[in-house]
Design a protein around this motif. Structure first.
Motif, PDB file in Angstrom:
ATOM      1  N   TRP A   1       0.842  -1.198   0.000  1.00 55.00           N
ATOM      2  CA  TRP A   1       0.000   0.000   0.000  1.00 55.00           C
ATOM      3  C   TRP A   1       0.873   1.242   0.000  1.00 55.00           C
ATOM      4  N   GLY A   2       0.303   2.360  -0.405  1.00 58.20           N
ATOM      5  CA  GLY A   2       0.987   3.636  -0.273  1.00 58.20           C
ATOM      6  C   GLY A   2       0.902   4.157   1.161  1.00 58.20           C
ATOM      7  N   ASN A   3       1.357   5.373   1.342  1.00 62.62           N
ATOM      8  CA  ASN A   3       1.389   5.946   2.694  1.00 62.62           C
ATOM      9  C   ASN A   3       0.013   5.965   3.351  1.00 62.62           C
ATOM     10  N   LEU A   4      -1.007   6.385   2.609  1.00 59.76           N
ATOM     11  CA  LEU A   4      -2.357   6.482   3.175  1.00 59.76           C
ATOM     12  C   LEU A   4      -2.829   5.134   3.732  1.00 59.76           C
ATOM     13  N   GLY A   5      -2.604   4.066   2.985  1.00 54.13           N
ATOM     14  CA  GLY A   5      -3.035   2.738   3.428  1.00 54.13           C
ATOM     15  C   GLY A   5      -2.306   2.309   4.689  1.00 54.13           C
ATOM     16  N   HIS A   6      -0.982   2.435   4.683  1.00 50.33           N
ATOM     17  CA  HIS A   6      -0.212   2.001   5.856  1.00 50.33           C
ATOM     18  C   HIS A   6      -0.590   2.800   7.100  1.00 50.33           C
ATOM     19  N   GLU A   7      -0.786   4.099   6.932  1.00 51.04           N
ATOM     20  CA  GLU A   7      -1.117   4.936   8.098  1.00 51.04           C
ATOM     21  C   GLU A   7      -2.536   4.646   8.597  1.00 51.04           C
ATOM     22  N   TYR A  59      10.985  -8.218   1.284  1.00 52.20           N
ATOM     23  CA  TYR A  59      10.209  -8.494   2.498  1.00 52.20           C
ATOM     24  C   TYR A  59       8.804  -7.904   2.433  1.00 52.20           C
ATOM     25  N   HIS A  60       8.522  -7.096   1.392  1.00 49.38           N
ATOM     26  CA  HIS A  60       7.206  -6.437   1.309  1.00 49.38           C
ATOM     27  C   HIS A  60       6.145  -7.291   0.618  1.00 49.38           C
ATOM     28  N   PHE A  61       6.530  -8.448   0.070  1.00 53.33           N
ATOM     29  CA  PHE A  61       5.549  -9.245  -0.695  1.00 53.33           C
ATOM     30  C   PHE A  61       5.932 -10.712  -0.686  1.00 53.33           C
TER      31      PHE A  61
END
Ligand code: DCM
Ligand code: DCM
Ligand code: DCM
Ligand code: ZN
Ligand code: ZN
Length: 268
Positions: A1-7, A59-61
Motif C-alpha cells: 500500500w501507499g502511505n495512506l493505506g499504511h497509516e 520483504y514487502h511481498f
C-alpha cells in the motif's frame, strides 16, 4: 500500500490494542503520541530504497506462483524466495521482538517492520507473482497513466479518502474502527483472528496471505489481464474494488492490533 493505506491500518491497530500494548510500543518506538504506530508505518518503504536497506525489498511481498483468475493459492515453500518474503519477514521480526537479548534499536526496527509488513500482506497484489505483482500491467486511472499494482496501493485509496495526509488516514481509520465495533464488520471481526498463533508466525501470516491472494482471482483480475490493459479503471472497476480495499484495511488493522497484543503480553 501507499502511505495512506499504511497509516490508516496503523491507526486502526492503535484503536484496538490494549493499554499495556500501547505503553510497551510507545516505549519501544520512543513516541508517546496517539500516532506512535502511524508515524512509523511508512518507514520501511523509505528504508528499502537506501543502500543499507536494499536487502529488505523482497520483504514487502510474497510472489505466489499461482494461475489467476482460474486458480489462486500461496505456497510457502514454492513462493518465498531465497532472498526472503513478507511471511519470512513477519516471522523474523516477531522473533526479534520476543528475544530478551534484542537491543533497543533492534526492537525499534522490528516494531517498525511489523507495522508495515502486516499492512502490505493484506494488499492482494503483494501476494501475487504475475507481472511482478501487477506492476507490468499498464492501466489508466482517470487521465493518469499508471499500473495495476499502483492503483491498488495508492490511486484507489486516495480517490476514496480525497487526499493522503495523516489526518485523512486517521479519519478513515476512525470510520473503519466504528464498522468493526458496531457496524458492517461487527459479526465477522472475531473470525479474522482465526488461525492466529504467536508460536507459529509462518502459519499465521500464510493464512493472511492466502486470504488476500484469493482477491486476485475474485476482484483484481476476475476476467484476466486483457480487459484491464490500457483501460481507465476509475469507474466500475474502482466501485467494485473499494469494498475489498476497505475490508483489507480493516482486517490488517485488527490483526495487527492482535499480533502486537500477543507480542506485548507480559512485557509491562
Ligand atoms: N515510495 C517511497 N519512495 C520512493 C518510491 C515509493 O517512499 N522513492 C513509497 C510510496 C509508494 C510505496 O513506496 O506508495 C510503494 O511501496 P510498496 O508497494 O513496495 O509497498
Ligand atoms: N504521496 C502520496 N500520494 C500522492 C503523492 C505523494 O502518498 N498522490 C506521498 C509520497 C511521499 C510524500 O507524499 O512520501 C511526498 O510526495 P511528493 O514528493 O510527491 O510531494
Ligand atoms: N512488488 C510486489 N511484488 C513484486 C515486486 C514488487 O508486490 N514481485 C511491489 C513492491 C512495491 C511495488 O510493487 O510496492 C513497486 O515495486 P518496485 O518499487 O520494486 O518496482
Ligand atoms: Zn505495493
Ligand atoms: Zn511496502
Amino acid at each position: 500500500w501507499g502511505n495512506l493505506g499504511h497509516e490508516t491500518i496503523a491507526y486502526i491497530a492503535s484503536n484496538f490494542v490494549s493499554s499495556e500494548t500501547e505503553t510497551y510500543f510507545q516505549k519501544v518506538l520512543g513516541n508517546t503520541s496517539t500516532s506512535y504506530l502511524a508515524g512509523v508505518a511508512t518507514w520501511a518503504d523509505t528504508y528499502k530504497y537506501t543502500s543499507a536497506g536494499l536487502y529488505s525489498k523482497p520483504y514487502h511481498f510474497i510472489d505466489a506462483q499461482d494461475d489467476p483468475p482460474s486458480s489462486c493459492n500461496v505456497d510457502y515453500d514454492r513462493d518465498c524466495g531465497s532472498s526472503g518474503c513478507v511471511v519470512a519477514a513477519i516471522q523474523n521480526y516477531t522473533s526479534i521482538m520476543q528475544d530478551s537479548s534484542s537491543s533497543d534499536s533492534d526492537l525499534d526496527m522490528a516494531a517498525k517492520f511489523l507495522v508495515h509488513f502486516i499492512g502490505d500482506i493484506h494488499q492482494p497484489l503483494h501476494d501475487e507473482n504475475l507481472d511482478y505483482g501487477g506492476n507490468d500491467i499498464d492501466v489508466k486511472f482517470g487521465s493518469t497513466s499508471t499500473n495495476l499494482h499502483h492503483i491498488w496501493d495508492t490511486n484507489m485509496p486516495e480517490k476514496y479518502a480525497d487526499g493522503y495526509t495523516l489526518a485523512d488516514a486517521e479519519n478513515w481509520a476512525q470510520n473503519l474502527t466504528t464498522e468493526i465495533k458496531t457496524g458492517a464488520y461487527k459479526s465477522q471481526a472475531a473470525s479474522w483472528l482465526k488461525g492466529m498463533n504467536i508460536s507459529d508466525p509462518v502459519a499465521s501470516s500464510m493464512g493472511w496471505a492466502t486470504d488476500s491472494n484469493a482477491y486476485v482471482c475474485s476482484t483484481v483480475m476476475p476476467d484476466g489481464i486483457s480487459p484491464l490493459e490500457n483501460t481507465d479503471l476509475s469507474g466500475d472497476y474502482y466501485t467494485t474494488a473499494l469494498p475489498v480495499i476497505q475490508l483489507q484495511f480493516a482486517k490488517a488493522g485488527y490483526r495487527l492490533a492482535a499480533w502486537l497484543d500477543l507480542i506485548a503480553t507480559g512485557k509491562t
